[in-house]
Design an enzyme around this catalytic site. Structure first.
Site, PDB file in Angstrom:
ATOM      1  N   ASP A  99       0.851  -1.184   0.000  1.00  0.00           N
ATOM      2  CA  ASP A  99       0.000   0.000   0.000  1.00  0.00           C
ATOM      3  C   ASP A  99       0.891   1.240   0.000  1.00  0.00           C
ATOM      4  OD1 ASP A  99      -1.775   2.004   0.599  1.00  0.00           O
ATOM      5  OD2 ASP A  99      -2.835   0.854   2.147  1.00  0.00           O
ATOM      6  N   ASP A 124       0.328   6.453 -11.292  1.00  0.00           N
ATOM      7  CA  ASP A 124      -0.896   6.483 -12.108  1.00  0.00           C
ATOM      8  C   ASP A 124      -2.051   5.946 -11.266  1.00  0.00           C
ATOM      9  OD1 ASP A 124      -2.464   6.693 -14.406  1.00  0.00           O
ATOM     10  OD2 ASP A 124      -1.955   4.686 -15.098  1.00  0.00           O
ATOM     11  N   LYS A 164      -1.017  11.187 -11.617  1.00  0.00           N
ATOM     12  CA  LYS A 164      -2.362  11.459 -12.146  1.00  0.00           C
ATOM     13  C   LYS A 164      -3.149  12.332 -11.167  1.00  0.00           C
ATOM     14  CE  LYS A 164      -5.221   7.863 -12.901  1.00  0.00           C
ATOM     15  NZ  LYS A 164      -5.401   6.864 -13.954  1.00  0.00           N
TER      16      LYS A 164
HETATM   17  N1  SAM Z   1      -0.169   2.560 -14.484  1.00  0.00           N
HETATM   18  C1  SAM Z   1      -0.804   1.259 -14.516  1.00  0.00           C
HETATM   19  C2  SAM Z   1      -0.455   0.630 -15.836  1.00  0.00           C
HETATM   20  O1  SAM Z   1       0.035   1.334 -16.694  1.00  0.00           O
HETATM   21  O2  SAM Z   1      -0.648  -0.574 -15.993  1.00  0.00           O
HETATM   22  C3  SAM Z   1      -2.292   1.357 -14.311  1.00  0.00           C
HETATM   23  C4  SAM Z   1      -2.641   1.756 -12.898  1.00  0.00           C
HETATM   24  S1  SAM Z   1      -4.331   1.509 -12.517  1.00  0.00           S
HETATM   25  C5  SAM Z   1      -5.078   2.811 -13.395  1.00  0.00           C
HETATM   26  C6  SAM Z   1      -4.458   2.079 -10.873  1.00  0.00           C
HETATM   27  C7  SAM Z   1      -3.826   1.161  -9.824  1.00  0.00           C
HETATM   28  O3  SAM Z   1      -3.780   1.871  -8.583  1.00  0.00           O
HETATM   29  C8  SAM Z   1      -4.602  -0.108  -9.545  1.00  0.00           C
HETATM   30  O4  SAM Z   1      -3.841  -1.224  -9.949  1.00  0.00           O
HETATM   31  C9  SAM Z   1      -4.780  -0.105  -8.006  1.00  0.00           C
HETATM   32  O5  SAM Z   1      -4.583  -1.369  -7.397  1.00  0.00           O
HETATM   33  C10 SAM Z   1      -3.690   0.867  -7.577  1.00  0.00           C
HETATM   34  N2  SAM Z   1      -3.882   1.450  -6.248  1.00  0.00           N
HETATM   35  C11 SAM Z   1      -4.957   2.164  -5.797  1.00  0.00           C
HETATM   36  N3  SAM Z   1      -4.761   2.509  -4.504  1.00  0.00           N
HETATM   37  C12 SAM Z   1      -3.529   2.023  -4.123  1.00  0.00           C
HETATM   38  C13 SAM Z   1      -2.765   2.063  -2.907  1.00  0.00           C
HETATM   39  N4  SAM Z   1      -3.221   2.675  -1.813  1.00  0.00           N
HETATM   40  N5  SAM Z   1      -1.545   1.467  -2.894  1.00  0.00           N
HETATM   41  C14 SAM Z   1      -1.079   0.821  -3.985  1.00  0.00           C
HETATM   42  N6  SAM Z   1      -1.755   0.763  -5.176  1.00  0.00           N
HETATM   43  C15 SAM Z   1      -2.965   1.349  -5.237  1.00  0.00           C
END
Ligand code: SAM
Length: 311
Positions: A99, A124, A164
């Site tokens: 996380d 992202d 983002k």
């Molecule tokens: N940049 C990635 C790619 O190009 O494949 C796509 C990212 S996707 C839009 C957003 C990601 O943010 C998801 O896989 C989700 O699990 C992650 N995410 C959201 N909250 C998070 C957190 N607190 N810690 C780690 N990852 C997190």
């Protein structure tokens, strides 16, 4: 929306599969680089919220093939990718399932860099959207602040941070917060990011920690006990940040529909990498095996298919 209709409607989705990227987001980072040359000289990079991994693929490809780096320098390239979700392995990318709001994640990244700091941090990240714009914007801003916190632990002085954001009505506060740590902040909108989406990316350069600042994982801007003498978010600090549309003008427009080339020969390609353990896996299993019961059947024996849980 089915895969084949997505193929017809979204040129970047289709092109990502043709070129072997795990997600169409790869083009966003590539187009940001076209404008800002973010990879030059970078040997240590962190990809926050990386799954399924298309940004990590871009980092791996770009950082490990830099003409301006000697072979010895290229062999030192380290990329660390972090996500809550498991991600299929990628050449040259170290993965942490964790996380980004947790300090232990920051420490694990630093351990991989053997005490050295990163040249570049990208994020992202996106929380699950609720469809309520104010709430979604708030969650996105909180995730960005979490990414900024972790960046405060791992980014070297002079480094670059890209993340983002959602450009909602309160976004100028976020810009001011970023300006506390980066003298140079620009908002960029890659051609592959739909105009209809409020998504954009902040490109923050020349990282410098304010004097007296000690990184913590609590948000210093919300912590009343913190000595905030270096942060003064008064109205006069609500600055206007330059906005740059990036990506070659000849690049595809993400809001347009482009016809499939040679329609009769066109074969729909499978995704480059299917998610390995998606949260919706159980629901798909139940649906495929016809185990999803309409709610009304279990409650009062009255079948109503509209109430069947959707995967
Ligand atoms: N940049 C990635 C790619 O190009 O494949 C796509 C990212 S996707 C839009 C957003 C990601 O943010 C998801 O896989 C989700 O699990 C992650 N995410 C959201 N909250 C998070 C957190 N607190 N810690 C780690 N990852 C997190």
């Amino acid at each position: 929306m089915g895969k084949s209709s997505k193929d017809k409607r979204d040129i970047y989705y289709r092109q990502a599969k043709e070129e072997g990227w795990r997600a169409r987001s790869a083009f966003k980072l590539l187009q940001i680089d076209e404008e800002f040359t973010i990879f030059k000289g970078v040997t240590r990079a962190v990809d926050l919220c990386a799954a399924p991994g298309s940004w990590s693929q871009v980092l791996s490809k770009k950082l490990r093939n830099q003409e301006n780096l000697s072979e010895a320098e290229q062999s030192k390239v380290k990329i660390v990718a972090v996500d809550l979700q498991a991600m299929a392995p990628l050449d040259g990318v170290i993965q942490i399932q964790g996380d980004i709001t947790s300090v232990s994640t920051a420490n694990r990244i630093i351990d991989y860099f053997e005490g050295e700091k990163a040249d570049l941090v990208v994020c992202d990240g996106a929380p699950d959207v609720t469809g309520q714009h104010d709430l979604d914007e708030y969650f996105q801003a909180q995730l960005l602040l979490a990414a900024l916190n972790i960046t405060n632990h791992v980014l070297k002085s002079g480094g670059t941070f890209i993340a983002k954001i959602f450009r909602g009505k309160d976004v100028s506060l976020l810009y001011s917060q970023l300006r506390v740590f980066f003298p140079n902040v620009t908002i960029s909108k890659p051609r592959s990011s739909r105009n209809s989406s409020i998504e954009a990316f902040v490109v923050c350069r020349n990282y410098s920690q304010p004097e007296g600042f000690t990184p913590t994982m609590t948000n210093p801007l919300l912590n009343n006990d913190y000595e905030l003498s270096f942060i003064d978010l008064q109205e006069e600090n609500q600055i206007i940040i330059p906005f740059v549309a990036c990506g070659d003008l000849s690049a595809y427009d993400a809001d347009m529909n482009y016809p499939l080339q040679k329609t009769e020969d066109y074969k729909q390609l499978p995704p480059t990498q299917a998610p390995i353990d998606p949260p919706y896996k159980t629901a798909c299993y139940l649906k495929r095996n016809n185990l999803l019961k309409p709610k009304s059947e279990t409650s009062n024996g009255n079948s109503n298919n509209d109430e069947t849980v959707q995967s």
